[in-house]
Design an enzyme around this catalytic site. Structure first.
Site, PDB file in Angstrom:
ATOM      1  N   ASP A   1      -6.998   4.274  -4.467  1.00 25.33           N
ATOM      2  CA  ASP A   1      -7.616   4.203  -3.191  1.00 25.33           C
ATOM      3  C   ASP A   1      -8.260   5.528  -2.817  1.00 25.33           C
ATOM      4  O   ASP A   1      -8.659   6.154  -3.845  1.00 25.33           O
ATOM      5  CB  ASP A   1      -6.760   3.536  -2.069  1.00 25.33           C
TER       6      ASP A   1
ATOM      7  N   LYS B   1       0.870  -1.092   0.171  1.00 19.28           N
ATOM      8  CA  LYS B   1      -0.056   0.254   0.017  1.00 19.28           C
ATOM      9  C   LYS B   1       1.008   1.059   0.053  1.00 19.28           C
ATOM     10  O   LYS B   1       1.985   0.996   0.301  1.00 19.28           O
ATOM     11  CB  LYS B   1      -0.952  -0.037   1.322  1.00 19.28           C
TER      12      LYS B   1
HETATM   13  P1  NDP Z   1     -12.877   7.775  -2.620  1.00 15.82           P
HETATM   14  O1  NDP Z   1     -11.746   8.737  -2.482  1.00 15.82           O
HETATM   15  O2  NDP Z   1     -13.511   7.553  -4.007  1.00 15.82           O
HETATM   16  O3  NDP Z   1     -14.099   8.087  -1.612  1.00 15.82           O
HETATM   17  C1  NDP Z   1     -14.047   8.215  -0.242  1.00 15.82           C
HETATM   18  C2  NDP Z   1     -15.246   8.620   0.383  1.00 15.82           C
HETATM   19  O4  NDP Z   1     -15.318   8.115   1.785  1.00 15.82           O
HETATM   20  C3  NDP Z   1     -15.684   9.853   0.279  1.00 15.82           C
HETATM   21  O5  NDP Z   1     -17.112  10.171   0.278  1.00 15.82           O
HETATM   22  C4  NDP Z   1     -14.956  10.373   1.395  1.00 15.82           C
HETATM   23  O6  NDP Z   1     -15.761  11.776   1.776  1.00 15.82           O
HETATM   24  C5  NDP Z   1     -15.155   9.462   2.356  1.00 15.82           C
HETATM   25  N1  NDP Z   1     -14.297   9.495   3.442  1.00 15.82           N
HETATM   26  C6  NDP Z   1     -12.965   9.432   3.288  1.00 15.82           C
HETATM   27  N2  NDP Z   1     -12.184   9.581   4.368  1.00 15.82           N
HETATM   28  C7  NDP Z   1     -13.084   9.799   5.303  1.00 15.82           C
HETATM   29  C8  NDP Z   1     -12.887  10.128   6.818  1.00 15.82           C
HETATM   30  N3  NDP Z   1     -11.726  10.335   7.438  1.00 15.82           N
HETATM   31  N4  NDP Z   1     -14.252  10.664   7.521  1.00 15.82           N
HETATM   32  C9  NDP Z   1     -15.511  10.446   6.566  1.00 15.82           C
HETATM   33  N5  NDP Z   1     -15.652  10.068   5.412  1.00 15.82           N
HETATM   34  C10 NDP Z   1     -14.544   9.891   4.787  1.00 15.82           C
HETATM   35  O7  NDP Z   1     -12.305   6.363  -2.021  1.00 15.82           O
HETATM   36  P2  NDP Z   1     -12.693   4.804  -2.314  1.00 15.82           P
HETATM   37  O8  NDP Z   1     -14.070   4.853  -2.507  1.00 15.82           O
HETATM   38  O9  NDP Z   1     -11.932   4.184  -3.526  1.00 15.82           O
HETATM   39  O10 NDP Z   1     -12.287   4.124  -0.946  1.00 15.82           O
HETATM   40  C11 NDP Z   1     -13.360   4.082  -0.042  1.00 15.82           C
HETATM   41  C12 NDP Z   1     -12.777   2.956   0.921  1.00 15.82           C
HETATM   42  O11 NDP Z   1     -12.561   1.677   0.252  1.00 15.82           O
HETATM   43  C13 NDP Z   1     -11.403   3.266   1.395  1.00 15.82           C
HETATM   44  O12 NDP Z   1     -11.512   2.400   2.752  1.00 15.82           O
HETATM   45  C14 NDP Z   1     -10.581   2.448   0.608  1.00 15.82           C
HETATM   46  O13 NDP Z   1      -9.330   1.849   1.209  1.00 15.82           O
HETATM   47  C15 NDP Z   1     -11.586   0.945   0.346  1.00 15.82           C
HETATM   48  N6  NDP Z   1     -11.237   0.321  -0.727  1.00 15.82           N
HETATM   49  C16 NDP Z   1     -11.204   0.917  -2.094  1.00 15.82           C
HETATM   50  C17 NDP Z   1     -10.990   0.179  -3.158  1.00 15.82           C
HETATM   51  C18 NDP Z   1     -10.754   0.825  -4.399  1.00 15.82           C
HETATM   52  O14 NDP Z   1     -10.886   0.009  -5.394  1.00 15.82           O
HETATM   53  N7  NDP Z   1     -10.743   2.030  -4.818  1.00 15.82           N
HETATM   54  C19 NDP Z   1     -10.673  -1.266  -3.273  1.00 15.82           C
HETATM   55  C20 NDP Z   1     -11.013  -1.695  -1.922  1.00 15.82           C
HETATM   56  C21 NDP Z   1     -11.259  -1.038  -0.663  1.00 15.82           C
HETATM   57  P3  NDP Z   1     -15.198  13.139   1.493  1.00 15.82           P
HETATM   58  O15 NDP Z   1     -14.966  13.060   0.011  1.00 15.82           O
HETATM   59  O16 NDP Z   1     -15.907  14.059   2.178  1.00 15.82           O
HETATM   60  O17 NDP Z   1     -13.690  13.007   2.096  1.00 15.82           O
HETATM   61  O1  2IT Z   2      -7.745  -1.771  -0.959  1.00 13.98           O
HETATM   62  C1  2IT Z   2      -7.934  -2.075  -2.005  1.00 13.98           C
HETATM   63  O2  2IT Z   2      -7.793  -3.447  -2.368  1.00 13.98           O
HETATM   64  C2  2IT Z   2      -7.523  -1.360  -3.080  1.00 13.98           C
HETATM   65  N1  2IT Z   2      -7.439   0.184  -2.773  1.00 13.98           N
HETATM   66  C3  2IT Z   2      -7.079  -1.828  -4.475  1.00 13.98           C
HETATM   67  C4  2IT Z   2      -6.022  -2.096  -4.679  1.00 13.98           C
HETATM   68  C5  2IT Z   2      -5.523  -2.730  -6.161  1.00 13.98           C
HETATM   69  O3  2IT Z   2      -4.383  -2.901  -6.439  1.00 13.98           O
HETATM   70  O4  2IT Z   2      -6.150  -2.515  -7.021  1.00 13.98           O
END
Ligand code: NDP
Ligand code: 2IT
Length: 455
Positions: A175, A135
């Site tokens: 992420d 990561k």
């Molecule tokens: P984005 O940046 O697209 O969206 C994040 C969302 O979560 C936003 O709505 C944001 O609100 C909110 N958020 C982030 N930090 C905080 C916080 N500290 N408190 C409250 N709200 C918060 O990210 P993703 O959708 O890609 O990721 C979301 C989650 O999914 C994370 O935990 C990530 O690790 C996990 N994940 C992502 C993957 C991916 O492929 N993208 C794969 C697997 C897991 P705001 O805009 O107001 O900050």
């Molecule tokens: O938390 C996760 O699994 C991710 N942010 C996606 C990682 C990836 O390599 O696609």
């Protein structure tokens, strides 16, 4: 009595292990939290499986193979000098090259990236693909930055990172705060520095090697996992209600798949609060919300005002009565009391799109109340799984269709569910998905580590 003594001795061993780990990694609370949850499942398993009894396996799993930390200087639009801190935690490469996302958020620190990299090792193992765990990211806040500033920042990040990554070495992805736009800028800079066009980073745009369905994969996969958990109980998604936290990539594609399955999505949120949608989110409104969030990085409060939905400032959606909860924002967003509130209001299923959104106390509440609880490392593995398939498409120089990828995603999520069931089944029809995911993820990595010796 014998069981009691055995449990007590395992509990003591977990405590001892965590004490040592905390001394070795002071102030890394998120990292310790992630390890504790895994070790609680793994230590009892190890006791019954001599092959894994070398305590060194666990120690090595908790020690990153490499941590890279660097400065990221860049110039903002006013010509001011800016400085951020960048990282890449290469946690474990026993079963494949390092793989995991990049997070750009002001809260990013070593503890958070170590917890995410640690989770990624088990998650990637569960996908059945040959991917190690990593990561990275930076304490950069993309909010309020212009496109030009984001490009400059991404280029500066890659100007340091390009030395440590590669299509067969370490393959980053997105992420929080890192999406197709940022991936495009980082890929462009890598290509310029290395004069190589390959699958060094996933989540790319479709026109330059990205996989169909990669943006949707995590959110869709989380819903597929929920569907599998329900199916095992003879139930369906159709007709149920759901609340979702977050309004980012994972949250909004989870919403889309839920709507497709006739689920009423009652809430989504961002860090400003949550939006309540009494009659359920409609696909046409969701499309507007996606455009508002993905293209303009807009605030949910403003969207709610513009579309006449109630907005609860500074609140999380866990007090909304629902059948299912999909935490898709960030770590530690459901505390014990909030978990209890969900249970009291009749919530029967939690499928984690986010990484470690539930605290230890919240997980205890879910377990005690026999909630169908899919932990992030299993339920959100669809994203990295499709990243793995993007790598396959890149190395074969042949893209797949959306249908082919969707079919793979559904199968992978079903297989992960079945792996969890194999190791988490209590024999009475209840599946402890935490235990199942941890043990199934551990076995493959541990076998490879043992086979490769002390390296
Ligand atoms: P984005 O940046 O697209 O969206 C994040 C969302 O979560 C936003 O709505 C944001 O609100 C909110 N958020 C982030 N930090 C905080 C916080 N500290 N408190 C409250 N709200 C918060 O990210 P993703 O959708 O890609 O990721 C979301 C989650 O999914 C994370 O935990 C990530 O690790 C996990 N994940 C992502 C993957 C991916 O492929 N993208 C794969 C697997 C897991 P705001 O805009 O107001 O900050
Ligand atoms: O938390 C996760 O699994 C991710 N942010 C996606 C990682 C990836 O390599 O696609």
């Amino acid at each position: 009595m014998a069981t009691l003594t055995k449990n007590a001795s395992v509990e003591n061993e977990v405590k001892k292990f965590i004490k040592r780990l905390s001394e070795r990694n002071p102030n890394e609370t998120e990292f310790i939290q992630a390890v504790e949850e895994v070790v609680e499942s793994i230590l009892p398993f190890i006791k019954n499986h001599k092959k894994y009894s070398d305590p060194f396996i666990l120690d090595r799993l908790c020690e990153p193979e490499r941590v890279i930390m660097f400065n990221i200087p860049w110039l903002d639009d006013k010509g001011n000098y800016r400085l951020n801190r960048g990282y890449r935690v290469q946690m474990n490469s026993a079963i494949g090259p390092y793989k995991g996302g990049l997070r750009f958020h002001p809260s990013v620190n070593l503890s958070i990236l170590k917890f995410l990299a640690f989770e990624q090792v088990f998650k990637n193992s569960l996908t059945t693909l040959p991917l190690g765990g990593a990561k990275g990211g930076a304490d950069f806040d993309p909010k309020g930055k212009t496109d030009n500033e984001i490009m400059k920042f991404c280029q500066s990040y890659m100007t340091e990172m390009y030395r440590y990554i590669g299509a067969d070495v370490d393959i980053p992805a997105g992420d929080i705060g890192v999406n197709e736009k940022e991936i495009g800028y980082m890929f462009g800079q890598y290509k310029r520095l290395k004069t190589q066009f390959n699958g060094v980073i996933t989540g790319k745009g479709l026109s330059f090697g990205g996989s169909p369905l990669r943006p949707e994969a995590t959110g869709y996969g989380t819903v597929y996992f929920a569907r599998e958990m329900l199916k095992k109980q003879g139930e369906k998604l159709d007709g149920k209600t759901a609340v979702i936290s977050g309004a980012g990539n994972v949250a909004l594609f989870a919403a889309e798949k839920l709507i497709e399955h006739n689920v009423k999505v009652l809430a989504v949120s961002d860090s400003g609060g949550f939006m309540f949608i009494k009659d359920g989110l409609m696909q046409d409104v969701l499309e507007k919300l996606m455009e508002f969030k993905f293209e303009k990085r807009g605030r949910l409060k403003k969207f709610a005002e513009e579309h006449n939905y109630d907005f609860y400032n500074g609140e999380k959606p866990w007090a909304v009565k629902c059948d299912m909860a999909f935490p898709c924002a960030t770590q530690n967003e459901i505390y014990g009391e909030e978990a209890q509130k969900l249970v009291d209001n009749g919530c029967k299923l939690v499928s984690e799109g986010a990484n470690m959104p539930s605290t230890k106390e919240a997980i205890d509440v879910f377990k005690k109340n026999k909630i169908l609880y899919g932990p992030g490392k299993a339920a959100n593995a669809g994203g990295v799984a499709i990243s793995g398939l993007e790598m396959v498409q890149n190395s074969n120089h042949r893209p797949w269709t959306r249908e082919e990828v969707n079919e793979e995603l559904r199968n992978i999520m079903r297989d992960i569910h079945d792996e969890c069931t194999e190791y988490g089944n209590d024999g009475n029809g209840f599946v402890d998905y935490v235990k199942g995911a941890n043990i199934a993820g551990f076995i493959k990595v541990a076998d490879a580590m043992i086979a490769q010796g002390l390296v």
